[in-house]
Design a protein around this motif. Structure first.
Motif, mmCIF file in Angstrom:
data_model
loop_
_atom_site.group_PDB
_atom_site.id
_atom_site.type_symbol
_atom_site.label_atom_id
_atom_site.label_comp_id
_atom_site.label_asym_id
_atom_site.label_seq_id
_atom_site.Cartn_x
_atom_site.Cartn_y
_atom_site.Cartn_z
ATOM 1 N N PHE A 1 0.850 -1.196 0.000
ATOM 2 C CA PHE A 1 0.000 0.000 0.000
ATOM 3 C C PHE A 1 0.879 1.237 0.000
ATOM 4 O O PHE A 1 1.758 1.405 0.847
ATOM 5 N N ALA B 1 0.819 5.255 0.363
ATOM 6 C CA ALA B 1 -0.065 6.320 0.854
ATOM 7 C C ALA B 1 -0.208 7.453 -0.144
ATOM 8 O O ALA B 1 -1.235 8.143 -0.178
ATOM 9 N N VAL B 2 0.815 7.691 -0.966
ATOM 10 C CA VAL B 2 0.760 8.803 -1.920
ATOM 11 C C VAL B 2 -0.374 8.608 -2.908
ATOM 12 O O VAL B 2 -1.118 9.544 -3.229
ATOM 13 N N SER B 3 -0.526 7.389 -3.421
ATOM 14 C CA SER B 3 -1.594 7.105 -4.383
ATOM 15 C C SER B 3 -2.849 6.574 -3.716
ATOM 16 O O SER B 3 -3.870 6.402 -4.381
ATOM 17 N N ALA B 4 -2.761 6.270 -2.419
ATOM 18 C CA ALA B 4 -3.903 5.772 -1.652
ATOM 19 C C ALA B 4 -4.497 4.509 -2.262
ATOM 20 O O ALA B 4 -5.705 4.332 -2.323
ATOM 21 N N ARG B 5 -3.612 3.599 -2.705
ATOM 22 C CA ARG B 5 -4.081 2.343 -3.274
ATOM 23 C C ARG B 5 -2.994 1.282 -3.137
ATOM 24 O O ARG B 5 -1.823 1.576 -2.899
ATOM 25 N N ASN B 6 -3.392 0.029 -3.325
ATOM 26 C CA ASN B 6 -2.467 -1.091 -3.284
ATOM 27 C C ASN B 6 -1.826 -1.290 -4.653
ATOM 28 O O ASN B 6 -2.490 -1.172 -5.683
ATOM 29 N N TRP B 7 -0.548 -1.639 -4.614
ATOM 30 C CA TRP B 7 0.198 -1.897 -5.840
ATOM 31 C C TRP B 7 0.818 -3.287 -5.774
ATOM 32 O O TRP B 7 1.225 -3.752 -4.704
#
Length: 459
Positions: free
Chosen positions: A318, A320-326
């Motif tokens: 996860f 935080a900058v993009s607020a999504r899981n990669w």
């Protein structure tokens, strides 16, 4: 050769020619490959019924043919697996339809003529040809040995126990096709001579892993008009399905690639050649859960190693900058005979966890998306090159990839060239307009009709 032997050879040649002429005159291949099977001179094989003209054999039907053939045929089997092969190759370059002396399949044709009952399957579903190696391994109960033609003199066969040899042959479409087929035929002749010199009966199979030519034939449905119709683009041929690893809840990892080239000390092999056959043994050792996916591809007798594993380790992280899981490819590992070569892929191989990752070229040479962990690591001895590579380790639903996140950036070299050229043209146009706007007309003019200017001269 006796008169009876000459008569049998002549009849065999006529039968082979008649069968191929009949098949090619009424049949067009669509994503199909031919398969030829014969035994050594003096060995027998059951007389198997030829398929109906126009019938495409599936993997199950192929298994039935092979099981019946091996009930009598010798269990010393050699598989000649060519990258691409179609019936049109025999038509264009074979001696059956043209000059016998100018044939690119002279050794194959001679072996078929000497065999008592060769099996010729002109239309095999090419996806089933990928499982032929696994099929023979299951029937014989032994692993296949991939041999290099340059090491034929070192191979010693044992007639007391079965053997399974696999010879991979290349194929290139174009002007060099016939020359390459001649080289392949010479390799086939060398392998068959090896069996003959060691007095070992054999069963040989010659087929392709893909069709070299795809000709679509639109069937005429009963009761359907055959008059005018709108032209449409031909449909794409079927492609090999991805490698799928299933856990208790279903598919969880998908992998597809056109090639997975691995080179070690100058020797190269395509690791994608035999993995798209749906076998669970290929992905044995793989694991997946909510945060970690680990795909393991298992190989035997590759590049001189008894066992080799190609491992793709992915982790869901996860940000935080993009607020999504990669989904991040942490490592690509090669484990071979107790040694490891580790590549770091986290710098360039990543995608949103809901998507799959796709890249046309992944490797540690031209496209350095794979970086050795250290200069002293074994990875420096390897060269990896994956083409048309796509993988998904999370949020897999069914056997189809999700939307692909491609590695290519938005500003490709072509776009940069266009932008810079446009900027240069704008600057030139702006400079020209600025020069034109700076032009000023003179406020006074000479009158040509007025008196001439007199310049007094002093003495």
């Amino acid at each position: 050769m006796t008169e009876v032997g000459m008569r049998r050879s002549s009849l065999s040649t006529m039968a082979f020619t008649s069968v191929l002429l009949f098949i090619c005159s009424i049949y067009s291949c669509y994503a199909q490959v031919p398969l030829l099977m014969w035994t050594s001179d003096g060995s027998n094989m059951p007389h198997l019924a030829q398929p109906i003209a126009g019938q495409t054999l599936s993997g199950g039907q192929l298994a039935s043919y092979m099981k019946s053939a091996l009930s009598i045929a010798p269990h010393n089997v050699v598989l000649f697996l060519q990258d691409k092969l179609s019936m049109e190759d025999f038509t264009m370059y074979g001696g059956v339809f043209g000059n016998k002396q100018d044939s690119a399949f002279s050794n194959v044709e001679s072996a078929l003529q000497m065999s008592s009952s060769p099996l010729m399957l002109p239309a095999l579903d090419w996806s089933a040809s990928h499982s032929i190696l696994e099929l023979f391994q299951g029937e014989l109960g032994i692993p296949a040995v991939h041999i290099d033609p340059s090491t034929l003199k070192e191979i010693k066969l044992n007639t007391a126990q079965p053997s399974l040899l696999a010879v991979h042959l290349p194929y290139t479409a174009g002007d060099q096709t016939k020359e390459l087929l001649l080289k392949n035929d010479a390799i086939i002749g060398e392998v068959l001579n090896m069996f003959k010199s060691q007095d070992v009966p054999y069963t040989a199979v010659y087929t392709g892993l893909k069709p070299s030519r795809v000709i679509e034939e639109t069937p005429v449905m009963a009761g359907r008009s055959v008059g005018r119709s709108l032209l449409q683009a031909p449909s794409e041929p079927s492609v090999k399905p991805p490698v799928v690893f299933n856990d208790t809840s279903g598919p969880c990892i998908l992998l597809w690639a056109d090639t997975l080239l691995a080179s070690y000390k100058g020797e190269e092999v395509d690791l994608a050649r035999d993995i798209f056959n749906g076998s669970a043994e290929v992905t044995a050792g793989s694991v997946c859960n909510e945060t970690v996916s680990r795909l393991v591809l298992n190989y035997k007798n590759v590049l001189g190693f008894q066992s080799l594993q190609l491992i793709f380790s992915m982790r869901k992280i996860f940000f935080a900058v993009s607020a999504r899981n990669w989904s991040v490819m942490e490592q690509v590992v090669l484990e071979y005979d107790g040694q490891r070569a580790i590549f770091n892929g986290s710098s360039g191989i990543y995608s949103p966890a809901e998507y799959s990752f796709h890249c046309q070229n992944v490797g540690n040479a031209q496209s350095p998306l794979l970086v050795p962990y250290s200069a002293t690591d074994n990875a420096t001895e390897w060269t990896l090159s994956f083409t048309d590579f796509q993988i998904q380790g999370f949020n897999v639903t069914g056997n189809n990839f999700s939307y692909a996140s491609d590695c290519a950036g938005f500003f490709t070299p072509g776009i940069w060239m266009g932008l810079l050229t446009s900027l240069l043209m704008v600057l030139i146009l702006t400079y020209g307009l600025h020069m034109i706007m700076q032009l000023r007309t003179m406020d006074r003019f000479d009158d040509p009709k007025g008196p001439a200017i007199s310049v007094p001269q002093s003495e």
